[in-house]
Write a protein that holds these residues in place. Structure first.
Motif, short mmCIF file in Angstrom:
data_model
loop_
_atom_site.label_atom_id
_atom_site.label_comp_id
_atom_site.label_asym_id
_atom_site.label_seq_id
_atom_site.Cartn_x
_atom_site.Cartn_y
_atom_site.Cartn_z
N ASN A 144 -6.52 2.01 -0.50
CA ASN A 144 -7.92 2.44 -0.48
C ASN A 144 -8.11 3.80 -1.13
O ASN A 144 -9.06 4.04 -1.85
CB ASN A 144 -8.40 2.62 0.97
CG ASN A 144 -9.08 1.39 1.46
OD1 ASN A 144 -8.49 0.66 2.23
ND2 ASN A 144 -10.28 1.16 1.03
N PRO B 295 -18.03 1.08 1.02
CA PRO B 295 -17.16 1.14 -0.16
C PRO B 295 -15.67 1.06 0.18
O PRO B 295 -14.86 0.66 -0.66
CB PRO B 295 -17.50 2.50 -0.80
CG PRO B 295 -18.30 3.25 0.22
CD PRO B 295 -18.91 2.25 1.14
N GLU B 296 -15.32 1.39 1.44
CA GLU B 296 -13.92 1.28 1.87
C GLU B 296 -13.39 -0.15 1.71
O GLU B 296 -12.18 -0.38 1.71
CB GLU B 296 -13.77 1.67 3.35
CG GLU B 296 -14.01 3.13 3.64
CD GLU B 296 -15.49 3.48 3.85
OE1 GLU B 296 -16.37 2.65 3.52
OE2 GLU B 296 -15.75 4.60 4.32
N LYS C 239 -7.34 -3.35 -6.50
CA LYS C 239 -7.78 -3.19 -7.88
C LYS C 239 -6.61 -3.51 -8.80
O LYS C 239 -5.44 -3.28 -8.43
CB LYS C 239 -8.30 -1.77 -8.13
CG LYS C 239 -7.28 -0.68 -7.95
CD LYS C 239 -7.84 0.55 -7.22
CE LYS C 239 -8.33 0.24 -5.84
NZ LYS C 239 -7.36 0.66 -4.77
N ALA D 120 -13.41 -1.98 -0.83
CA ALA D 120 -12.89 -2.29 -2.17
C ALA D 120 -11.47 -1.75 -2.33
O ALA D 120 -11.23 -0.82 -3.08
CB ALA D 120 -13.80 -1.69 -3.23
N TYR D 121 -10.52 -2.33 -1.65
CA TYR D 121 -9.15 -1.77 -1.65
C TYR D 121 -8.31 -2.27 -2.82
O TYR D 121 -7.49 -1.55 -3.37
CB TYR D 121 -8.44 -2.08 -0.32
CG TYR D 121 -8.24 -3.56 -0.10
CD1 TYR D 121 -9.29 -4.37 0.31
CD2 TYR D 121 -7.02 -4.16 -0.36
CE1 TYR D 121 -9.11 -5.73 0.47
CE2 TYR D 121 -6.83 -5.52 -0.20
CZ TYR D 121 -7.88 -6.30 0.22
OH TYR D 121 -7.71 -7.64 0.35
N LYS E 181 0.84 -1.20 0.00
CA LYS E 181 0.00 0.00 0.00
C LYS E 181 0.88 1.25 0.00
O LYS E 181 1.55 1.53 0.99
CB LYS E 181 -0.82 -0.05 1.30
CG LYS E 181 -2.12 0.68 1.25
CD LYS E 181 -2.81 0.64 2.60
CE LYS E 181 -3.79 -0.50 2.67
NZ LYS E 181 -4.56 -0.50 3.91
N ASP F 80 -8.56 4.99 -6.04
CA ASP F 80 -9.64 4.16 -6.59
C ASP F 80 -9.32 3.75 -8.03
O ASP F 80 -8.29 4.15 -8.60
CB ASP F 80 -11.00 4.87 -6.47
CG ASP F 80 -11.06 6.15 -7.30
OD1 ASP F 80 -10.20 6.37 -8.16
OD2 ASP F 80 -12.00 6.94 -7.06
N MET F 81 -10.20 2.93 -8.60
CA MET F 81 -9.93 2.38 -9.94
C MET F 81 -9.75 3.48 -10.97
O MET F 81 -8.86 3.40 -11.82
CB MET F 81 -11.05 1.40 -10.32
CG MET F 81 -10.85 0.66 -11.62
SD MET F 81 -9.22 -0.17 -11.85
CE MET F 81 -9.69 -1.89 -11.96
N ASP F 82 -10.57 4.54 -10.88
CA ASP F 82 -10.47 5.64 -11.85
C ASP F 82 -9.09 6.28 -11.81
O ASP F 82 -8.44 6.48 -12.83
CB ASP F 82 -11.51 6.72 -11.52
CG ASP F 82 -12.82 6.45 -12.21
OD1 ASP F 82 -12.91 5.42 -12.90
OD2 ASP F 82 -13.75 7.26 -12.03
N GLN G 205 -9.85 -7.74 -9.08
CA GLN G 205 -10.19 -7.29 -7.72
C GLN G 205 -9.87 -8.43 -6.75
O GLN G 205 -9.40 -9.48 -7.16
CB GLN G 205 -11.66 -6.91 -7.65
CG GLN G 205 -12.58 -8.07 -8.01
CD GLN G 205 -14.06 -7.72 -7.97
OE1 GLN G 205 -14.43 -6.57 -7.95
NE2 GLN G 205 -14.89 -8.74 -7.94
#
Ligand code: SAH
Length: 403
Positions: free
Chosen positions: A349, A390-391, A396, A393-394, A310, A352-354, A378
């Motif tokens: 976290n 939503p947190e 990607k 979804a770390y 991370k 994000d994907m974007d 994922q």
């Protein structure tokens, strides 16, 4: 029996009504208008809206900015040992049939805030991330022992985030039953892998990449056989992707990690699964340095895996993390043969994907290459993401092809 009937009441500010409408399991200190009664940290409290309407039950921690973690939005429930047993059983049932190694409880995402339970063959590893779990962990271990046939449970609560709950960040030890052996042999996608639950990262292993490793293997099997093909597995940890690549038919897979213990286990894992061990393919080094050396030497690879730690621990680190991600992705694009593939991940976290896709886009532009996204990845399905959280979804990942 630790029956905890809630007597204390947390009343929320009017502005916090939107939080409860969204059913997010965290109520921050700023959302709390008053605390009636004297709940101890970890105690169950009733949650009321500003007008006195009861909306849920949760556990309290005055030392944490997350003042309450919501356990249920049904105010008629009683949070006793039976309640915890039901939630644990439901979480385990969602994974049935149980794999040999899997995450059984994914905290907030499995409606058990603050609790991680991972299964490694006949052992469980627990992680307690909140005061509400900390004060109940012995009880929870007892319930798990009734629900599952395991030999022992080990606690790996050596994680910095606990300091935000007022908990020590170095708690480790046997919680129940036998102490696990130095390494546990698990089965993943039909391979044997060694897991060190005492010193390995997280609870000992990155279970979250299981389905991605399987996908890599199956996908490599479809490629035309070639003796030339080389996979570069960076941030390899114990070589999970390395074994998957070799099982996919690749002749050479190089593992790089800064941890000597991880590299030793990666080598052992390759050997244990019957693949040839080339000493020079297990490199204990800084990935950034090795990638730069490869670039200077003009080395080229067919497939590169980038699964770094991370880089952003919180929102304030997003900028520097983005630079780190861009750097390694840029180097990787430079090192790929035409037609080569990049399997690139971020487990931050705050990215994000974007944003991640934008970073990878910036990297390929700087590398002066052209590429396509051919897959999105994922965490494995035993790491579900609650839609209210939503947190969760770390992890990607993008699979990119250089054209
Ligand atoms: N892909 C792995 C998990 C990777 S976790 C798996 O499937 O199991 C990230 C890994 O990066 C850790 O093992 C850590 O030791 C390693 N690491 C962190 N910073 C590094 C660096 N600068 N160079 C090399 N390895 C690093």
């Amino acid at each position: 029996m630790t029956t905890t009937q809630a007597t204390a009441v947390i009343t929320l500010h009017p502005k916090a009504t939107k939080n409860t409408e969204r059913r997010h399991p965290w109520l921050f200190s700023g959302a709390v208008r008053s605390v009636d009664g004297k709940p101890a940290d970890g105690d169950i409290v009733r949650i009321h809206l500003h007008d006195g309407q009861p909306v849920g039950l949760g556990y309290f921690n005055n030392q944490s900015n997350i003042r309450v973690r919501v356990l249920t939005w049904d105010i008629n429930e009683t949070i006793d040992d039976g309640w915890w047993a039901n939630r644990l059983q439901a979480s385990i049932a969602r994974r049935t049939p149980l794999p040999n190694a899997a995450r059984l409880v994914n905290a907030e995402n499995d409606y058990l805030p603050g609790l991680i339970v991972d299964k490694y063959d006949g052992w469980l590893v627990l992680q307690s991330l909140s005061m509400g779990i900390e004060t109940r962990k012995t009880m929870l271990a007892g319930l798990l022992a009734e629900l599952l046939d395991v030999r022992g449970m080990y606690e790996r609560s050596d994680i910095e985030i606990r300091s935000k709950e007022g908990l020590p960040a170095d708690t480790m030890g046997v919680l129940w039953g036998e102490a696990p052996p130095e390494t546990i042999t698990i089965e993943e996608n039909g391979h044997q892998l060694l897991v060190d639950v005492y010193t390995g990262h997280k609870t000992g292993f990155y279970l979250d990449q299981r389905e991605n490793r399987l996908q890599l293997r199956e996908w490599l099997k479809l490629l035309p056989a070639s003796d030339e093909m080389t996979v570069l597995n960076t941030f390899s940890f114990t070589g999970g992707f390395t074994v998957a690549a070799l099982a996919g038919g690749v002749k050479r897979a190089i593992s790089i990690d800064s941890s000597a213990e991880a590299i030793d286990l990666a080598r052992a894992n390759v050997e244990m699964n019957g693949f040839a061990v080339n000493e020079e393919d297990f490199i204990q080094a800084n990935v950034f340095d090795v990638l730069r050396d490869y670039r200077d030497e003009g080395q080229q690879f067919d497939l590169i895996i980038l699964d770094p730690p991370k880089f952003a621990r919180h929102a304030k680190q997003v900028q520097s993390a983005s630079r780190g991600y861009k750097d390694i992705n840029w180097l990787a694009f430079r090192l790929l043969k035409p037609g080569g593939y990049l399997w690139t991940f971020s487990c931050s976290n705050a990215v994000d994907m974007d944003l991640f896709q934008k970073i990878v886009f910036g990297a390929i532009i700087d590398a002066e290459r052209e590429g396509q996204i051919v897959g999105r990845l994922q965490a494995a399905s035993d790491h579900p993401v609650a839609l209210t959280f939503p947190e969760g979804a770390y992890l990607k990942g993008l699979v990119c092809r250089v054209v």
